[in-house]
Structure formats: C-alpha cells, structure tokens
Scaffold this active site. Structure first.
Site, PDB file in Angstrom:
ATOM      1  N   ARG A   1       0.858  -1.194   0.000  1.00 28.24           N
ATOM      2  CA  ARG A   1       0.000   0.000   0.000  1.00 28.24           C
ATOM      3  C   ARG A   1       0.886   1.232   0.000  1.00 28.24           C
ATOM      4  NH1 ARG A   1      -2.331   3.330   4.164  1.00 28.24           N
ATOM      5  NH2 ARG A   1      -4.435   4.050   3.638  1.00 28.24           N
TER       6      ARG A   1
ATOM      7  N   SER B   1     -12.785  -3.859   1.400  1.00 29.83           N
ATOM      8  CA  SER B   1     -12.911  -3.269   2.745  1.00 29.83           C
ATOM      9  C   SER B   1     -14.387  -3.094   3.081  1.00 29.83           C
ATOM     10  CB  SER B   1     -12.305  -1.869   2.799  1.00 29.83           C
ATOM     11  OG  SER B   1     -11.130  -1.806   2.082  1.00 29.83           O
TER      12      SER B   1
ATOM     13  N   LYS C   1      -5.071   5.813   8.709  1.00 27.72           N
ATOM     14  CA  LYS C   1      -6.192   6.124   7.823  1.00 27.72           C
ATOM     15  C   LYS C   1      -7.060   7.155   8.541  1.00 27.72           C
ATOM     16  CE  LYS C   1      -9.234   3.878   4.594  1.00 27.72           C
ATOM     17  NZ  LYS C   1      -8.734   4.711   3.504  1.00 27.72           N
TER      18      LYS C   1
END
Ligand SMILES: Cc1ncc(COP(=O)(O)OP(=O)(O)O)c(N)n1
Ligand SMILES: Cc1nc(C(=O)O)sc1CCOP(=O)(O)O
Ligand SMILES: [Mg+2]
Length: 337
Positions: A169, A238, A267
C-alpha cells in the site's frame, strides 16, 4: 517408421508423466486435494497405455545428445509455486510434442494427447486457485505496508517471522517507483511462499503477477478486477457496515477487511466501527475476514475476544524495532485461539 519418431515419443511419454507425478504429490500431500491427485494419477495411467513396447525399445539413453543439457533454473527452485509451474510446463510441452509427432505414428494417440493437454491446463488453474486460497484461509496475520525507506528489509524480517500474507500500500508514490517496488516485494513474498496483494491498483497487480488486489469502497468493482486478473487471483474488499459486507459477499470477494476497529492515524478521518457490526460479521460472513485499524500486540487479546480470528496491521509491524519478533508474537497469540 523413422526410429527418431519412436525415440521422441518414448522420451516425451516419460517426461509428461514425470512432471505430472511431481504435481500429484503436492496435490495429495501438500493440498490434501483428492480430486486433483486422482486426476493426475488417471492421466499418468492413460499415458502409460500409449507407451508401447516398440516405443520403449527405441530408447537409446547413451546415444541421446540431450541428457546433459540442463538450464541453471532447473537446478534451483525459489518456491513451491515455481516448482509446480515448472513441472506443469514440462508436462504441457511434452504433451504438445506427443500430439505433433504421434500424428506420424497413430492419429488416435495424437488426439488423446491433445485432450490430455487440455486436462492438464484445467489441473493448473484448479491447482493455483486452491494453492492461493488455501494460503489465504490459513493466514491469521495480514501485513499492509507503509512506504518506509527500509520497506524491503522490514517485510523480509516479518516474512522470516512466519508471515504469509502481504499487501503493498503506497497512496502517494510515483507509478514508476510503485511498479518497481511492487515487483521486488512480489518476488520477495513468493520466495518465502507468502501471498502478495496490491492495494487499489488492478493494473499494478496484473503487471507484477501479484496474487491479487485489495479494493476499498471507492476503488474498482470486484467484477472488474476479476475480468482483468482472472478467476485464479484473490480479490479483497474493505467493509465498515452491514450493507458493504452484504455487497462484498454477493460480489464474491475472496476476503474482507473489517475496520477500523480503532481510529488510526494510518487512515485518518474514518470513524471506528460498532460492536453491532462485528457481531453481524461473525454471524454472516462466509469468507475470511481481517480486523483492521489500530491493532497492536497490546490490544490484540481484546480484539480476539470480540470474535475476530484474523488481523491486519500496518504500524504494529512496519514501525516495530524488531519486526521478526513482533510477527512471531502476533502469530503465536493468533494461532493459540
Ligand atoms: C485488509 C485491508 N482492509 C482494509 C483496507 C482499506 O482499503 P481502502 O478502504 O480501499 O483504503 P486504502 O487502503 O486504499 O486507503 C486495506 N487496505 N486492507
Ligand atoms: C489501511 C487501513 N484500512 C482501514 C479500514 O478500516 O478500512 S484501517 C487501515 C490502517 C490500519 O493501520 P494501522 O494498523 O497502522 O492502524
Ligand atoms: Mg483503496
């Protein structure tokens, strides 16, 4: 009949069966996949029926100029996946040779070898599908990377600690850098027999031949990823609420992320989920699910008491002083459950 044709048929009947025997062992003892093991055995027996006495008699091993020719890649294999791939390829090539040369010997044999070659392609796709899915189902810990300068060292340290599922990521990098890093990480993970998933980017997953892609609610649809990557690859989604979970399951996602369990700087701006949603996941989720968001060794036990059995982490490993040790500690708590 030209004796060379007999020698070619003899050698390739052996080669096709040897490759299949290697695949069969893994299906039987590595994957416990009875149907696949039986199909390999059945094909080997069918090929043996074509291996007549006249073909065997044509064998002249001392006069074969090719017995000492080998490629350096044949001497070492990096992973089970590579070993399986090489032996499938060996069988498929041998079957193609059999198909062509037996046209000059027995057209029925040529057509049988063609059918068998297609059956080996089916074994290949089932095998890799099962292999990936078995690894996914057996993974209690999922590392999602952050773009640290020492990312390769950290991931390798975690792999040494027993990790077998990694997601690359990087939300801000340049595409050229991302592609290069994805390729390196993919090779590293496969060296340790771990699955390698790419966050967000179906194109990068395709380019580096990753094991799959992870898609959030604002990313591409699962069906799109399947179309690009094929049915053998893993697609994760997700979820933060019931609607998202129901949709992910109806879209046939292979696994889901469930989070954030805690608000997290990794996040920012995403509110923590509710226990009601976790209870719903426990009751309804038919695919592996990974708790994510703010999870570390200190709160892992609490997470597990909510009913989660698998966790996904970024900082807990990417920022650990000893990623190998931390990975081992996560895994020992997770597998004890
Ligand atoms: C295992 C796992 N679960 C959730 C996410 C978050 O994905 P997404 O919502 O698309 O957010 P970004 O990671 O793209 O910022 C994940 N990556 N992995
Ligand atoms: C990437 C990601 N997705 C989340 C979600 O809830 O969907 S939480 C998250 C970040 C998790 O990072 P850390 O382990 O450092 O808290
Ligand atoms: Mg995303």
């Amino acid at each position: 009949m030209n004796k060379a044709i007999y020698r070619i048929l003899d050698a390739n009947l052996d080669r096709a069966r040897e490759g299949l025997r290697i695949i069969e062992e893994w299906c039987r003892l590595g994957l416990n996949h009875k149907a696949l093991a039986e199909e390999c055995k059945q094909i080997r027996q069918e090929l043996a029926q074509w291996h007549s006495w006249e073909l065997r008699q044509a064998r002249d091993t001392p006069g074969d100029v090719g017995t000492e020719l080998s490629h350096p890649q044949e001497e070492a294999r990096e992973s089970i996946e590579q070993l399986l791939q090489a032996n499938l390829c060996r069988s498929q090539e041998a079957l193609r040779v059999l198909e062509e040369y037996s046209k000059l010997y027995d057209p029925e044999m040529a057509s049988a070898c063609k059918q068998i070659r297609y059956r080996v392609y089916t074994i290949e796709s089932t095998l890799f599908n099962s292999y990936r899915h078995q690894l996914l189902h057996s993974a209690p810990l999922y590392l999602v990377t952050s773009p640290e300068p020492e990312i390769l060292k950290i991931v390798e340290a975690a792999l040494k600690g027993g990790l077998n599922l990694v997601q690359y990521r990087d939300k801000d990098g340049k595409d050229s850098d991302r592609l290069e890093m994805a390729d390196k990480l993919c090779q590293l993970c496969h060296h340790y027999n771990a699955l390698f998933i790419v966050n967000d980017r179906v194109d990068i997953a395709l380019a580096v031949d990753a094991d799959g892609v992870h898609l959030g609610q604002n990313d591409a649809p699962v069906a799109f990823a399947r179309e690009i990557l094929g049915m053998q690859k893993i697609v994760g989604r997700s979820t933060t609420n019931k609607q998202e979970l129901n949709k992910a399951i109806s879209e046939k996602a292979d696994y889901v992320g469930v989070g954030p369990f805690f608000e997290t700087p990794t996040k920012p701006g995403k509110a923590a989920l509710t226990q009601e949603y976790v209870d719903y996941v426990k009751a309804k989720c038919s695919v592996p699910w990974f708790a994510i968001g703010g999870i570390d060794l200190d709160n892992l036990n609490g997470i597990l008491t909510t009913g989660a059995q698998r966790v996904s982490v970024v900082r807990a490993i990417m920022q650990a002083e000893q990623p190998t040790q931390v990975t081992r500690q996560f895994l020992s708590q997770l597998v004890r459950r």
